[in-house]
Design a protein around this motif. Structure first.
Motif, PDB file in Angstrom:
ATOM      1  N   THR A   1       3.959   9.850  -8.084  1.00 57.67           N
ATOM      2  CA  THR A   1       4.851  10.125  -9.206  1.00 57.67           C
ATOM      3  C   THR A   1       4.130  10.082 -10.544  1.00 57.67           C
ATOM      4  OG1 THR A   1       5.503   7.792  -9.294  1.00 57.67           O
ATOM      5  CG2 THR A   1       6.866   9.277  -7.970  1.00 57.67           C
ATOM      6  N   GLY A   2       2.791   9.947 -10.523  1.00 62.41           N
ATOM      7  CA  GLY A   2       2.014  10.055 -11.750  1.00 62.41           C
ATOM      8  C   GLY A   2       1.618   8.751 -12.397  1.00 62.41           C
ATOM      9  N   HIS A   3       1.695   7.626 -11.670  1.00 55.74           N
ATOM     10  CA  HIS A   3       1.319   6.332 -12.245  1.00 55.74           C
ATOM     11  C   HIS A   3      -0.194   6.133 -12.149  1.00 55.74           C
ATOM     12  CE1 HIS A   3       5.621   5.668 -11.826  1.00 55.74           C
ATOM     13  NE2 HIS A   3       5.505   4.613 -12.597  1.00 55.74           N
TER      14      HIS A   3
ATOM     15  N   ARG B   1       0.837  -1.209   0.000  1.00 55.39           N
ATOM     16  CA  ARG B   1       0.000   0.000   0.000  1.00 55.39           C
ATOM     17  C   ARG B   1       0.867   1.252   0.000  1.00 55.39           C
ATOM     18  NH1 ARG B   1      -5.242   0.933   2.240  1.00 55.39           N
ATOM     19  NH2 ARG B   1      -5.161  -1.141   3.170  1.00 55.39           N
ATOM     20  N   ALA B   2       1.903   1.257   0.822  1.00 50.81           N
ATOM     21  CA  ALA B   2       2.795   2.413   0.873  1.00 50.81           C
ATOM     22  C   ALA B   2       3.502   2.608  -0.476  1.00 50.81           C
ATOM     23  CB  ALA B   2       3.823   2.233   1.987  1.00 50.81           C
ATOM     24  N   GLU B   3       3.889   1.506  -1.120  1.00 50.42           N
ATOM     25  CA  GLU B   3       4.544   1.609  -2.427  1.00 50.42           C
ATOM     26  C   GLU B   3       3.566   2.109  -3.485  1.00 50.42           C
ATOM     27  OE1 GLU B   3       7.378  -1.118  -5.370  1.00 50.42           O
ATOM     28  OE2 GLU B   3       6.637  -1.908  -3.449  1.00 50.42           O
ATOM     29  N   ALA B   4       2.304   1.679  -3.366  1.00 55.10           N
ATOM     30  CA  ALA B   4       1.285   2.160  -4.300  1.00 55.10           C
ATOM     31  C   ALA B   4       1.075   3.663  -4.167  1.00 55.10           C
ATOM     32  CB  ALA B   4      -0.027   1.422  -4.056  1.00 55.10           C
TER      33      ALA B   4
ATOM     34  N   PRO C   1      -5.641  12.245  -6.409  1.00 48.76           N
ATOM     35  CA  PRO C   1      -5.903  12.529  -7.829  1.00 48.76           C
ATOM     36  C   PRO C   1      -4.652  12.346  -8.664  1.00 48.76           C
ATOM     37  CG  PRO C   1      -5.736  14.575  -6.587  1.00 48.76           C
ATOM     38  CD  PRO C   1      -5.696  13.457  -5.573  1.00 48.76           C
ATOM     39  N   LEU C   2      -4.856  11.915  -9.900  1.00 42.03           N
ATOM     40  CA  LEU C   2      -3.740  11.694 -10.805  1.00 42.03           C
ATOM     41  C   LEU C   2      -3.453  12.981 -11.564  1.00 42.03           C
ATOM     42  CD1 LEU C   2      -1.692   9.797 -12.100  1.00 42.03           C
ATOM     43  CD2 LEU C   2      -3.433   9.149 -13.765  1.00 42.03           C
ATOM     44  N   ALA C   3      -2.269  13.556 -11.325  1.00 41.39           N
ATOM     45  CA  ALA C   3      -1.855  14.787 -12.001  1.00 41.39           C
ATOM     46  C   ALA C   3      -0.700  14.465 -12.932  1.00 41.39           C
ATOM     47  CB  ALA C   3      -1.441  15.847 -10.977  1.00 41.39           C
ATOM     48  N   ARG C   4      -0.951  14.581 -14.239  1.00 38.18           N
ATOM     49  CA  ARG C   4       0.073  14.289 -15.233  1.00 38.18           C
ATOM     50  C   ARG C   4       0.297  15.501 -16.107  1.00 38.18           C
ATOM     51  NH1 ARG C   4      -1.354   8.242 -17.202  1.00 38.18           N
ATOM     52  NH2 ARG C   4       0.354   7.132 -16.225  1.00 38.18           N
ATOM     53  N   ASP C   5       1.523  15.580 -16.599  1.00 39.89           N
ATOM     54  CA  ASP C   5       1.833  16.611 -17.573  1.00 39.89           C
ATOM     55  C   ASP C   5       1.006  16.360 -18.839  1.00 39.89           C
ATOM     56  OD1 ASP C   5       3.845  17.312 -20.095  1.00 39.89           O
ATOM     57  OD2 ASP C   5       3.834  18.814 -18.499  1.00 39.89           O
TER      58      ASP C   5
END
Length: 246
Positions: A66-68, A57-60, A92-96
């Protein structure tokens, strides 16, 4: 009216940090009754069993930061997508935007290749076989055939006299297919003109590789552009983002 049993059970949990089994032994109540009285009261830390997936869970969470995406996290950690989603749904997923566009394009290409790869290979093989059969049937063009085909080719792609420039007698042919250019050069030679006396110009986009353009120039004639006299070869930079070689 206060329930003495409820107050005692909650006190044992909150103050003495007893487990359900210990509370049952102390009070003599049944398991379901103790659970009902402890509803809303968190268990003590010492009674909690360690979760084998806490590290995952911590790795997730670290991957999400990092945007995965959820599918990427699930694949990398070897867990189901539903489990990965439950772990990171609050982030939330924040991607360039550029990275997201490239990712979507790569995903779309992978899906298309997986669906149509075999079909495309079969289609290209059938096309190559058809071209080989046609070439074997045509063989070498004779003089009359070269003149007829070249005239038709120039009529379709060449520069014609216009009503607003009736005195323009230049012969100009523009095409991106090296095979058609070579065919027109054979037509010009059949009419008695040497290809070394012609003027060649190639336009290449700045963001494209020049190697392909060099191949086109090199293929435009039996000796290629390298066999042209030096005074016929020049290079200029155009305003529309192209290089022109005359």
């Amino acid at each position: 009216m206060a329930d003495p049993q409820s107050d005692e059970v909650r006190r044992l949990r909150a103050e003495e940090h007893l487990s359900v089994r210990e509370i049952r032994a102390r009070t003599g109540l049944g398991r379901n009754r103790v659970y009902a009285l402890l509803r809303g009261v968190p268990p003590p830390e010492r009674s909690r069993r360690p979760n084998a997936k806490d590290d995952l869970r911590a790795e997730a969470l670290a991957l999400r930061s990092t945007g995965h995406s959820v599918p990427e996290i699930a694949q990398q950690l070897s867990v189901s997508r539903s489990t990965a989603y439950l772990w990171v749904r609050h982030l939330p997923l924040a991607r360039d935007p550029e990275q997201e566009r490239e990712r979507r394009q790569a995903h779309s290409k992978a899906m298309t290749d997986a669906q149509w790869g075999e079909h495309r290979q079969a289609r290209e093989a059938a096309r190559a076989a058809t071209v080989a059969t046609a070439a074997a049937w045509v063989k070498e063009l004779r003089y009359r055939e070269v003149v007829l085909v070249g005239a038709a080719l120039y009529w379709a792609e060449g520069l014609k006299t216009k009503p607003w420039r009736p005195h323009d007698r230049r012969v100009r042919f523009v095409n991106s297919d090296p095979a058609l250019i070579e065919l027109l050069l054979r037509f010009v030679e059949a009419l008695g003109e040497h290809r070394a006396a012609l003027r060649y110009r190639v336009s290449i986009q700045r963001d494209r590789r020049c190697r392909k353009g060099g191949q086109v120039v090199g293929g435009a004639g039996r000796g290629g552009a390298g066999s042209l006299p030096a005074h016929l070869v020049e290079a200029t930079s155009t305003d529309n983002g192209a290089f022109e070689h005359g």
